[in-house]
Design an enzyme around this catalytic site. Sequence first.
Site, PDB file in Angstrom:
ATOM      1  N   ARG A 170     -38.315   2.059 117.592  1.00 25.67           N
ATOM      2  CA  ARG A 170     -39.517   1.879 116.779  1.00 25.67           C
ATOM      3  C   ARG A 170     -40.766   2.346 117.513  1.00 25.67           C
ATOM      4  NH1 ARG A 170     -39.262  -4.281 115.207  1.00 25.67           N
ATOM      5  NH2 ARG A 170     -38.283  -4.301 117.280  1.00 25.67           N
ATOM      6  N   VAL A 173     -27.204   1.384 113.171  1.00 22.49           N
ATOM      7  CA  VAL A 173     -27.173   0.052 113.780  1.00 22.49           C
ATOM      8  C   VAL A 173     -28.439  -0.734 113.458  1.00 22.49           C
ATOM      9  CG1 VAL A 173     -26.906  -1.218 115.952  1.00 22.49           C
ATOM     10  CG2 VAL A 173     -25.741   0.981 115.642  1.00 22.49           C
ATOM     11  N   LYS A 224     -28.240  -7.931 104.637  1.00 22.66           N
ATOM     12  CA  LYS A 224     -27.045  -7.228 105.115  1.00 22.66           C
ATOM     13  C   LYS A 224     -25.991  -7.107 104.012  1.00 22.66           C
ATOM     14  CE  LYS A 224     -26.412  -5.860 108.725  1.00 22.66           C
ATOM     15  NZ  LYS A 224     -26.717  -4.521 109.305  1.00 22.66           N
ATOM     16  N   ASP A 258     -38.757   3.994 112.347  1.00 25.64           N
ATOM     17  CA  ASP A 258     -38.920   2.590 111.977  1.00 25.64           C
ATOM     18  C   ASP A 258     -38.313   2.370 110.607  1.00 25.64           C
ATOM     19  OD1 ASP A 258     -39.888   0.052 111.190  1.00 25.64           O
ATOM     20  OD2 ASP A 258     -41.687   0.280 112.402  1.00 25.64           O
ATOM     21  N   GLY A 291     -18.056  -9.501 113.651  1.00 23.10           N
ATOM     22  CA  GLY A 291     -18.226 -10.916 113.896  1.00 23.10           C
ATOM     23  C   GLY A 291     -19.417 -11.164 114.802  1.00 23.10           C
ATOM     24  N   LEU A 292     -19.639 -12.430 115.129  1.00 25.13           N
ATOM     25  CA  LEU A 292     -20.714 -12.799 116.042  1.00 25.13           C
ATOM     26  C   LEU A 292     -20.401 -12.210 117.417  1.00 25.13           C
ATOM     27  CD1 LEU A 292     -23.328 -14.405 116.441  1.00 25.13           C
ATOM     28  CD2 LEU A 292     -21.917 -16.413 116.954  1.00 25.13           C
ATOM     29  N   THR A 305     -31.561  -2.666 111.937  1.00 29.99           N
ATOM     30  CA  THR A 305     -31.750  -3.494 110.748  1.00 29.99           C
ATOM     31  C   THR A 305     -33.009  -4.326 110.925  1.00 29.99           C
ATOM     32  OG1 THR A 305     -30.617  -5.008 109.223  1.00 29.99           O
ATOM     33  CG2 THR A 305     -30.442  -5.513 111.565  1.00 29.99           C
TER      34      THR A 305
END
Length: 342
Positions: free
Chosen positions: A40, A87, A177, A67, A202-203, A89
């Site tokens: 960014r 990737v 998401k 951005d 997953g986390l 978000t």
Amino acid sequence: MEERGSGHRTVCVTGGAGYLGSSLVKKLLEKGHTVHATLRNLDDQSKVGLLKNFPEANTKLRLFKADIYNPDEFNPAIQGCDFVFHVATPYQNNTQSSQYKDTTEAAVAAVDSIVKSCVRSGTVKRLIYTGTVMAASALKEDGSGFKDSMDETCWTPLTLQINYNTSQFVKDYTNSKTISEKKLLNYECKVIKLEVVSLACGLVGGDTVLSYIPQSVACLMPQPLNDPISYQSLEFLQELMGKVPIVHIDDVCEAHIFCMDQRSLQGRFLCASDFLTTKEIADYFCRYHPEISIPEQLIGRHGSAVCWGSTKLNDLGFKHWYDAKLILEDSLQCLRKMGKFK
């Protein structure tokens, strides 16, 4: 499925200075690929310096300003690339921008713009999107409980109210998401001549190249950290999915590259190597690290009977190298490196 050759490619990684993005950039450079990474702010020397210090970065890495709130900025970074890893978000809405009312609108607009940039490039074969299992809840649409298993057919029902106390940020992230992933997978790929892959991860736990504790690691480790706020997010995940799917940062990076290496691939794939309850996570630390005191209010709960039913990624030949023990141990080592434990 047959893999492409192991030749070096030119790839774009959006959000190149984040937890996953930076680790993915590093691994791609180590494998000899040329990487276009977006940030960014190119004036942020802490992030720029991190990426430029990676091995091979001086000859194989190009940095671009882009951005999510100005999605057309991604176009120069995508030009000339063979593959794009989306990737980046938005985690919190940019209140200084009047273009989008919330993170969902921003995330969807970014997906739309990046798809169009891939098509305009004439070179991008496949767009690989970093999704989250938070968009793949096995909750039934009628609110009567969970399905028996969680797999790629599951979508989080956004009309349901999750009755667990957590921040609006977590709920907004789940919505953005889910909706942006659906938008991506609904493109007519044969018409636009672009393969689209979504990796719902997953986390993520494990170590980091960053100088601070990544948000996902903090979310996985609130019990040893004695962090009630992050613990609310972990409990929300269990409430949303029955149990918490977890995955190691190295496996996530390798899964992204695996999806790039296939000769042809499209569709949705869940990516996690274990499925734990908050109580099982706390029990692990109580058993193997008794020196860490976990407060009673963070000791965790038993989850629902839902099981992990996704095998699509493994059926293609991908192998997770890290089980729950290694993920938790490497996450703990990350906290120690940051000075949280001796």
